[in-house]
Write an enzyme that holds these catalytic residues in place. Structure first.
Site, mmCIF file in Angstrom:
data_model
loop_
_atom_site.group_PDB
_atom_site.id
_atom_site.type_symbol
_atom_site.label_atom_id
_atom_site.label_comp_id
_atom_site.label_asym_id
_atom_site.label_seq_id
_atom_site.Cartn_x
_atom_site.Cartn_y
_atom_site.Cartn_z
ATOM 1 N N ASN A 1 0.858 -1.183 0.000
ATOM 2 C CA ASN A 1 0.000 0.000 0.000
ATOM 3 C C ASN A 1 0.895 1.234 0.000
ATOM 4 O O ASN A 1 1.474 1.594 1.021
ATOM 5 C CB ASN A 1 -0.908 -0.017 1.242
ATOM 6 C CG ASN A 1 -1.775 1.231 1.340
ATOM 7 O OD1 ASN A 1 -1.903 1.994 0.383
ATOM 8 N ND2 ASN A 1 -2.371 1.436 2.500
ATOM 9 N N TRP A 2 1.005 1.876 -1.161
ATOM 10 C CA TRP A 2 1.889 3.024 -1.287
ATOM 11 C C TRP A 2 1.308 4.302 -0.681
ATOM 12 O O TRP A 2 1.994 5.316 -0.595
ATOM 13 C CB TRP A 2 2.216 3.273 -2.763
ATOM 14 C CG TRP A 2 3.022 2.190 -3.405
ATOM 15 C CD1 TRP A 2 3.450 1.013 -2.835
ATOM 16 C CD2 TRP A 2 3.503 2.170 -4.754
ATOM 17 N NE1 TRP A 2 4.170 0.277 -3.740
ATOM 18 C CE2 TRP A 2 4.221 0.953 -4.938
ATOM 19 C CE3 TRP A 2 3.411 3.057 -5.823
ATOM 20 C CZ2 TRP A 2 4.822 0.627 -6.149
ATOM 21 C CZ3 TRP A 2 4.012 2.725 -7.036
ATOM 22 C CH2 TRP A 2 4.710 1.528 -7.191
ATOM 23 N N LYS A 3 0.024 4.240 -0.305
ATOM 24 C CA LYS A 3 -0.664 5.397 0.273
ATOM 25 C C LYS A 3 -0.510 6.611 -0.659
ATOM 26 O O LYS A 3 -0.487 6.451 -1.880
ATOM 27 C CB LYS A 3 -0.177 5.654 1.691
ATOM 28 C CG LYS A 3 -0.332 4.410 2.592
ATOM 29 C CD LYS A 3 -0.101 4.684 4.042
ATOM 30 C CE LYS A 3 -0.307 3.402 4.847
ATOM 31 N NZ LYS A 3 -0.181 3.642 6.295
ATOM 32 N N HIS B 1 -9.544 0.838 4.898
ATOM 33 C CA HIS B 1 -8.307 1.088 5.638
ATOM 34 C C HIS B 1 -8.586 2.035 6.800
ATOM 35 O O HIS B 1 -9.446 2.910 6.719
ATOM 36 C CB HIS B 1 -7.248 1.685 4.705
ATOM 37 C CG HIS B 1 -5.878 1.712 5.287
ATOM 38 N ND1 HIS B 1 -5.476 2.698 6.170
ATOM 39 C CD2 HIS B 1 -4.813 0.884 5.131
ATOM 40 C CE1 HIS B 1 -4.221 2.472 6.524
ATOM 41 N NE2 HIS B 1 -3.794 1.373 5.914
ATOM 42 N N GLU C 1 -7.105 4.535 7.879
ATOM 43 C CA GLU C 1 -6.978 5.956 7.549
ATOM 44 C C GLU C 1 -8.222 6.464 6.845
ATOM 45 O O GLU C 1 -8.631 7.619 7.046
ATOM 46 C CB GLU C 1 -5.719 6.165 6.702
ATOM 47 C CG GLU C 1 -4.442 5.932 7.503
ATOM 48 C CD GLU C 1 -3.221 5.628 6.678
ATOM 49 O OE1 GLU C 1 -2.161 5.378 7.288
ATOM 50 O OE2 GLU C 1 -3.315 5.620 5.427
ATOM 51 N N GLU D 1 -5.121 -4.860 10.889
ATOM 52 C CA GLU D 1 -4.225 -3.732 11.106
ATOM 53 C C GLU D 1 -4.538 -3.079 12.443
ATOM 54 O O GLU D 1 -5.453 -2.256 12.526
ATOM 55 C CB GLU D 1 -4.405 -2.687 10.010
ATOM 56 C CG GLU D 1 -4.103 -3.170 8.615
ATOM 57 C CD GLU D 1 -4.085 -2.018 7.629
ATOM 58 O OE1 GLU D 1 -3.093 -1.853 6.926
ATOM 59 O OE2 GLU D 1 -5.071 -1.261 7.594
ATOM 60 N N GLY E 1 2.061 2.981 10.753
ATOM 61 C CA GLY E 1 2.860 4.174 10.555
ATOM 62 C C GLY E 1 3.566 4.665 11.791
ATOM 63 O O GLY E 1 4.141 5.754 11.788
ATOM 64 N N SER F 1 2.931 -2.299 10.379
ATOM 65 C CA SER F 1 4.391 -2.101 10.376
ATOM 66 C C SER F 1 5.160 -3.411 10.212
ATOM 67 O O SER F 1 6.128 -3.672 10.923
ATOM 68 C CB SER F 1 4.840 -1.372 11.648
ATOM 69 O OG SER F 1 4.282 -0.076 11.705
ATOM 70 N N GLY G 1 5.043 1.298 4.792
ATOM 71 C CA GLY G 1 6.324 1.952 4.554
ATOM 72 C C GLY G 1 7.328 1.103 3.803
ATOM 73 O O GLY G 1 8.036 1.601 2.910
#
Length: 258
Positions: free
Chosen positions: A10-12, A99, A101, A171, A177, A217, A239
């Site tokens: 997931n490159w966000k 997600h 976020e 998650e 993050g 993570s 990340g």
């Protein structure tokens, strides 16, 4: 049942189209013998999807492409949104849904997550459904009940054949993050609870075959411990997916567990 591992990046909101070409090419160049034993998916921002698909198609790569979000309606007056026909046309076969976020920053509800899941499976696409608890929920001892309720809400109205297209990413919100991770024991316990919930909803066969990912993570130095868990079948990588060497190392760890 032996489940094929799934490693999804997931490159966000990172990577311009030019940067996405470099990163996807770097990952493709690092693919090696055995990668076909793992489903590898890259989920770049929507503006990068065509660039990434073009790179992977040119390389004749087995790596697949997913979106980070979608609207449940196929088209219409939904400014800023993206429909499933658009994603399929550009070459996406996967999509991240729900997600944390999206839930926290954009007020995405369980009902909206469910509408997206249902629209995706009806179109034959493969959702990666995200669930997870906050630190406050875990501290109250309510983590398992909270996460399993999210699973039930996401899969409401989804039949067994449709659910077989889904993967679920656990998650823990407090580990996304932040550099913190749940312990492998915590990840296994929650993955097991999620699988029991799926079994209750759509039956033993689908539950045994569904991939459950860890998504808090995960990185090369801790992937071995998580992927050794009986009910953890891969990772939704944040990340570490932005570094070709790190992402390739994660895929190799998954290959070694097949």
């Amino acid at each position: 049942m032996v489940r094929k591992p799934l490693i999804a990046g997931n490159w966000k909101m990172n990577m311009t189209p030019a940067e996405s070409v470099v990163l996807s090419q770097g990952i493709s160049n690092r693919s090696a013998r055995g990668w076909n034993k793992v489903d590898v998916v890259l989920c770049p921002p929507a503006i990068d999807l065509r660039s990434v698909v073009t790179v992977l198609d040119f390389d004749k790569s087995s790596i697949e492409v997913g979106a980070q979000n979608v609207h449940w309606e196929p088209s219409g007056a939904f400014t800023g949104e993206i429909g499933i026909p658009m994603l399929k046309d550009v070459g996406c076969s996967w999509c991240i849904v729900g997600h944390s976020e999206r839930r926290a920053m954009f007020a995405e509800t369980d009902m909206q997550v469910n509408r997206k899941v249902r629209a995706l499976v009806e179109a034959g696409m493969k959702p990666i459904v995200c669930v997870g608890e906050s630190e406050a929920v875990r501290d109250k001892g309510a983590a398992e009940a909270f996460v399993c309720d999210q699973v039930r809400a996401a899969l409401a109205g989804v039949d067994a054949d449709e659910a077989a297209l889904c993967s679920i990413a656990y998650e823990p919100v407090w580990a996304i993050g932040t550099g913190r991770s749940a312990t492998p024991e915590q990840a296994q316990s929650m993955a097991c609870a999620i699988r029991r919930t799926v079994r209750d909803l759509v039956g033993e066969e689908v539950a045994c075959g569904m991939r459950i990912l860890y998504g808090g993570s995960m990185k090369p130095e801790n992937a071995e411990a998580f992927l050794s868990c009986e009910d953890v079948d891969g990772g939704l990588i944040g990340g570490a997916s932005l570094d070709a060497d790190d992402f390739a190392a994660l895929v190799k760890t998954a290959v070694d567990h097949v």
